[in-house]
Each structure stands twice: as C-alpha cells, then as structure tokens.
Scaffold this motif. Structure first.
Motif, PDB file in Angstrom:
ATOM      1  N   LEU A   1      20.790  37.055  39.203  1.00 62.67           N
ATOM      2  CA  LEU A   1      21.906  37.599  38.961  1.00 62.67           C
ATOM      3  C   LEU A   1      22.437  39.292  39.408  1.00 62.67           C
ATOM      4  N   SER A   2      21.492  39.963  39.064  1.00 60.04           N
ATOM      5  CA  SER A   2      20.733  41.322  39.604  1.00 60.04           C
ATOM      6  C   SER A   2      22.216  41.618  40.716  1.00 60.04           C
ATOM      7  N   ALA A   3      21.748  40.505  42.165  1.00 57.15           N
ATOM      8  CA  ALA A   3      22.053  40.602  42.721  1.00 57.15           C
ATOM      9  C   ALA A   3      23.795  40.230  43.161  1.00 57.15           C
ATOM     10  N   MET A   4      24.259  39.544  42.120  1.00 63.01           N
ATOM     11  CA  MET A   4      26.001  38.247  42.318  1.00 63.01           C
ATOM     12  C   MET A   4      26.174  39.891  41.690  1.00 63.01           C
ATOM     13  N   ALA A   5      25.604  40.225  40.160  1.00 65.28           N
ATOM     14  CA  ALA A   5      26.400  41.370  39.505  1.00 65.28           C
ATOM     15  C   ALA A   5      26.477  42.962  40.102  1.00 65.28           C
ATOM     16  N   GLN A   6      25.892  43.084  41.054  1.00 69.75           N
ATOM     17  CA  GLN A   6      25.576  44.306  41.893  1.00 69.75           C
ATOM     18  C   GLN A   6      27.232  44.021  43.158  1.00 69.75           C
ATOM     19  N   HIS A   7      27.219  42.292  43.525  1.00 67.47           N
ATOM     20  CA  HIS A   7      28.462  42.735  44.767  1.00 67.47           C
ATOM     21  C   HIS A   7      29.572  42.915  44.083  1.00 67.47           C
ATOM     22  N   ALA A   8      29.516  42.219  43.306  1.00 69.02           N
ATOM     23  CA  ALA A   8      30.805  42.536  41.857  1.00 69.02           C
ATOM     24  C   ALA A   8      30.482  44.071  41.491  1.00 69.02           C
ATOM     25  N   ALA A   9      29.955  44.148  41.249  1.00 69.78           N
ATOM     26  CA  ALA A   9      30.029  45.556  40.492  1.00 69.78           C
ATOM     27  C   ALA A   9      29.739  46.069  38.828  1.00 69.78           C
ATOM     28  N   VAL A  10      29.711  45.033  38.857  1.00 68.26           N
ATOM     29  CA  VAL A  10      29.526  45.530  36.935  1.00 68.26           C
ATOM     30  C   VAL A  10      27.782  44.996  36.880  1.00 68.26           C
TER      31      VAL A  10
ATOM     32  N   PHE B   1      35.201  39.049  40.839  1.00 69.16           N
ATOM     33  CA  PHE B   1      34.259  37.610  40.968  1.00 69.16           C
ATOM     34  C   PHE B   1      34.860  36.805  41.734  1.00 69.16           C
ATOM     35  N   ALA B   2      36.113  36.656  41.715  1.00 66.78           N
ATOM     36  CA  ALA B   2      36.269  35.298  43.197  1.00 66.78           C
ATOM     37  C   ALA B   2      35.715  36.152  44.314  1.00 66.78           C
ATOM     38  N   ALA B   3      35.768  36.978  44.102  1.00 63.06           N
ATOM     39  CA  ALA B   3      35.146  37.548  46.035  1.00 63.06           C
ATOM     40  C   ALA B   3      34.037  37.096  45.856  1.00 63.06           C
ATOM     41  N   THR B   4      33.165  37.578  44.915  1.00 65.93           N
ATOM     42  CA  THR B   4      31.801  37.610  44.623  1.00 65.93           C
ATOM     43  C   THR B   4      31.651  35.464  43.989  1.00 65.93           C
ATOM     44  N   ARG B   5      32.050  35.196  44.001  1.00 66.93           N
ATOM     45  CA  ARG B   5      31.832  33.309  44.831  1.00 66.93           C
ATOM     46  C   ARG B   5      32.154  32.823  45.261  1.00 66.93           C
ATOM     47  N   GLU B   6      32.386  33.869  46.310  1.00 61.98           N
ATOM     48  CA  GLU B   6      32.888  33.292  47.417  1.00 61.98           C
ATOM     49  C   GLU B   6      31.867  33.837  48.347  1.00 61.98           C
ATOM     50  N   TRP B   7      31.413  34.671  48.153  1.00 63.38           N
ATOM     51  CA  TRP B   7      30.258  35.536  48.715  1.00 63.38           C
ATOM     52  C   TRP B   7      28.864  34.353  48.711  1.00 63.38           C
ATOM     53  N   ALA B   8      29.190  34.050  47.051  1.00 64.32           N
ATOM     54  CA  ALA B   8      28.041  34.072  46.682  1.00 64.32           C
ATOM     55  C   ALA B   8      27.336  32.172  47.263  1.00 64.32           C
ATOM     56  N   LEU B   9      29.040  31.652  48.107  1.00 59.63           N
ATOM     57  CA  LEU B   9      28.969  30.042  48.734  1.00 59.63           C
ATOM     58  C   LEU B   9      28.442  30.305  50.038  1.00 59.63           C
ATOM     59  N   HIS B  10      28.229  31.478  50.450  1.00 62.86           N
ATOM     60  CA  HIS B  10      28.220  31.766  52.186  1.00 62.86           C
ATOM     61  C   HIS B  10      26.420  32.755  51.995  1.00 62.86           C
ATOM     62  N   HIS B  11      26.258  32.619  50.655  1.00 61.14           N
ATOM     63  CA  HIS B  11      24.313  32.735  50.950  1.00 61.14           C
ATOM     64  C   HIS B  11      23.697  31.726  50.256  1.00 61.14           C
ATOM     65  N   LEU B  12      24.019  30.332  50.719  1.00 58.76           N
ATOM     66  CA  LEU B  12      23.147  29.605  49.645  1.00 58.76           C
ATOM     67  C   LEU B  12      21.935  29.406  49.322  1.00 58.76           C
TER      68      LEU B  12
ATOM     69  N   TYR C   1      29.910  27.883  32.981  1.00 59.60           N
ATOM     70  CA  TYR C   1      28.788  28.084  33.545  1.00 59.60           C
ATOM     71  C   TYR C   1      28.353  29.146  33.982  1.00 59.60           C
ATOM     72  N   THR C   2      26.622  29.522  33.198  1.00 61.52           N
ATOM     73  CA  THR C   2      26.047  30.502  33.526  1.00 61.52           C
ATOM     74  C   THR C   2      26.288  30.845  35.026  1.00 61.52           C
ATOM     75  N   PRO C   3      25.801  31.954  35.980  1.00 64.84           N
ATOM     76  CA  PRO C   3      25.847  32.329  37.182  1.00 64.84           C
ATOM     77  C   PRO C   3      24.042  31.456  37.812  1.00 64.84           C
ATOM     78  N   MET C   4      23.210  30.965  37.368  1.00 64.03           N
ATOM     79  CA  MET C   4      22.708  30.405  37.903  1.00 64.03           C
ATOM     80  C   MET C   4      23.010  29.187  37.842  1.00 64.03           C
ATOM     81  N   GLN C   5      24.174  28.398  36.901  1.00 63.91           N
ATOM     82  CA  GLN C   5      23.596  27.736  36.598  1.00 63.91           C
ATOM     83  C   GLN C   5      25.154  27.093  38.018  1.00 63.91           C
ATOM     84  N   TRP C   6      26.144  28.027  37.538  1.00 66.73           N
ATOM     85  CA  TRP C   6      26.978  27.513  39.197  1.00 66.73           C
ATOM     86  C   TRP C   6      26.141  27.708  40.343  1.00 66.73           C
TER      87      TRP C   6
END
Length: 317
Positions: free
Chosen positions: A230-239, A213-224, A254-259
């Motif tokens: 939600l599906s794309a983030m969950a897929q990156h986290a493999a859950v 999840f930490a890696a997914t948050r970092e990935w998301a910050l580079h793709h803002l 926060y929810t993923p979209m709020q974050w």
C-alpha cells in the motif's frame, strides 16, 4: 468453456439507445477469434424507431429468440412508462425457459423485469432510473452501486459503458481471460472493471488525482511480479496511504491489495490459457511466490484450481 458457434440476439425495442444496441453487436461480431453469430431483431422485422434521433431497420423478428443462446436487451427511452408488448415478454420468458441467457443493458432491465425473471434476484440499471426501477419492481433487489450483476442466466448492467464491461465479463466466462483481453484491446477498452465497482461516485477531489491513480494502477500492472505494498502504491500516486486507500476503493470497489490480488489472478489465468508454464512458475511470474499460494487465492476468487482452469480452457484447442 464455450464450444462451437454461439448465437447472440440483440433485441431492439422502441426508443432503443444507439450505444446500447451497438456495444453487444460489435463486441460479439463474428470473426476468427470470436466464435459468435449475431442477429439484430425487433418485435417484428422492419423499421424500429429508436432514441436520440436514430431508427433501426432490423432483418429479424421475435423468432430470433428461439434461435439465440444469449439475448441482449439494450436500453431504451422512457422505460418506466409502459412494459414491452406481451409478445416480447412471452418470447423472453420462452427463451429463458429453454436455457438462453438474458442480458439487459442499462434501462433494458425494465423489459427484463417485466418477465418476472428478476423477482427475488439482485439487479441493476442506470443510476438515474434505480429509484423508479425499485418502485415499479419491489420484488427485485436493486443495487444502484455496481456496474453489472451476474445472476447466472439473467444479467443486468448500468449505463451504456458498463454494458461493455458486462460483455467483456461474459466473454471471460465463455472463452477465458485471454480472449476477453484481446477483445478489450481491439475496442480500446479497460480489460477489467469489476461488477462491484460503483457506477457513479460524486467527487470533491480534483480530477488530476484520479488521473494519478489510473497511472498508478497501470504502473502496478507492470510490476505484479514484485512486492507491491500500500505504501509503495501511495508513494507512486503522491498521496498518503490513508487517502490512497480510501479513494482507490471509491474508484474500483476494492481495496488496493484486493485489486492487486485480482490483477495477479487475471494474469495467472492468461498464462494458464496461453502458456505451458507450470503452476509454480506462474506463481513466481505474478508475484505470489509459491504454487500453494496461487492455488489458495485462485480457489478463493474463482472457485476452482489452476489445473482445472487450464484443463477447461485448453480443451479442444
């Protein structure tokens, strides 16, 4: 926005915890990028017996609280046993009455509560002491599930690490998000953890899940600037999306979209402070599409407009 040199006092009480003392002293240390002056003080100048086998030799006494714009009260051992000396309580009240901010780290909230200034307000302290805190001070609205609470001129935080979050929060308010992020990079700290994030969440999931999840948050910050779902983030986290959404909220408050939205607004803030890009351009940069969309979310989260924010944090620069 902060103008001129700001005066910071770190009040060391008997039994003071070393991390709690060191965090504000280091975060606000005077340097070119940080317009603060820090003085470490005690009930009196001289030797103060601390916790964890350390003692402190402080150069200043309570007169420092008449000088300070903000007073940090680090945590200390056995906070529920006795209130601070009356002279300390009186000095804190006097400082507050003349306009200083009072910020307690961890069990320093007990000393701040002894002033009565937290009565009727929300506050927090280290999760281990929240029950004792609520029992000793029933007029305070104790919130045990947050990292810090900002009630204007009285602020409280949970354990030592969340004291760092509180300091960065204060920096964001004083100097803007760019300065706060710069300080976080200098300290090798997370640039933003919301005050609403849970300070302690019992976990029944293996630690590698948290690492993903930490890696997914970092990935998301580079793709803002891209479409993030939600599906794309969950897929990156493999859950699964359901698991991701539930665990993400546990981790961040926060929810993923709020974050994602708050991350986008934080990047927009930095661009407003440090670039000449238009509101429309910044909206595209952070994945909000249009200036109208950016203005709407900016107003909702920060209570101001991008134009007013830019004006505030570029005056005098």
């Amino acid at each position: 926005m902060l103008v001129g040199l700001h005066r910071v006092a770190v009040l060391v009480l008997e039994g003071a915890k070393p991390l709690d003392v060191g965090i504000p002293a280091q975060v606000f240390t005077t340097r070119a990028s940080m317009p603060y002056e820090v003085r470490v003080c005690g009930a009196a100048a001289g030797l103060v017996t601390g916790g964890d086998g350390l003692s402190y030799h402080v150069a200043h006494g309570l007169e420092t609280l008449t000088w300070a714009d903000i007073v940090f009260i680090p945590g200390y051992r056995f906070p529920g046993r006795d209130d601070p000396p009356p002279a300390v309580v009186d000095a804190l009240i006097t400082a507050h009455n003349r306009g200083a901010r009072l910020a307690a780290i961890s069990t320093g909230a007990f000393a701040l509560a002894a002033t009565g200034l937290l009565d009727g307000r929300r506050a927090t302290t280290h999760w281990h002491y929240t029950r004792a805190f609520a029992t000793k001070h029933p007029r305070i609205q104790v919130d045990e599930n947050v990292l810090f609470v900002d009630e204007g001129r009285v602020l409280t935080s949970a354990g030592a690490a969340s004291g760092l979050d509180l300091c960065l929060h204060i920096l964001r308010g004083d100097l803007g998000v760019a300065a706060s992020n710069h300080a976080a990079r200098r300290l090798v700290a997370a640039p933003y953890r919301s005050g609403g994030q849970a300070q302690y969440v019992p976990r029944s999931v293996p630690e590698p899940l948290g690492e993903r999840f930490a890696a997914t948050r970092e990935w998301a910050l580079h793709h803002l600037s891209e479409t993030l779902t939600l599906s794309a983030m969950a897929q990156h986290a493999a859950v699964s999306p359901r698991t991701f959404s539930r665990r993400f909220a546990d981790d961040t408050g926060y929810t993923p979209m709020q974050w994602i939205m708050r991350a986008r607004i934080d990047v927009a803030r930095e661009l407003l402070e440090r670039s000449q890009r238009t509101v429309e351009q910044i909206a595209t940069d952070v994945g909000l599409g249009t200036g109208s969309n950016l203005r709407r979310h900016f107003q909702h989260i920060l209570g101001t407009t991008p134009t007013d924010y830019r004006r505030t944090f570029t005056e005098g620069t």
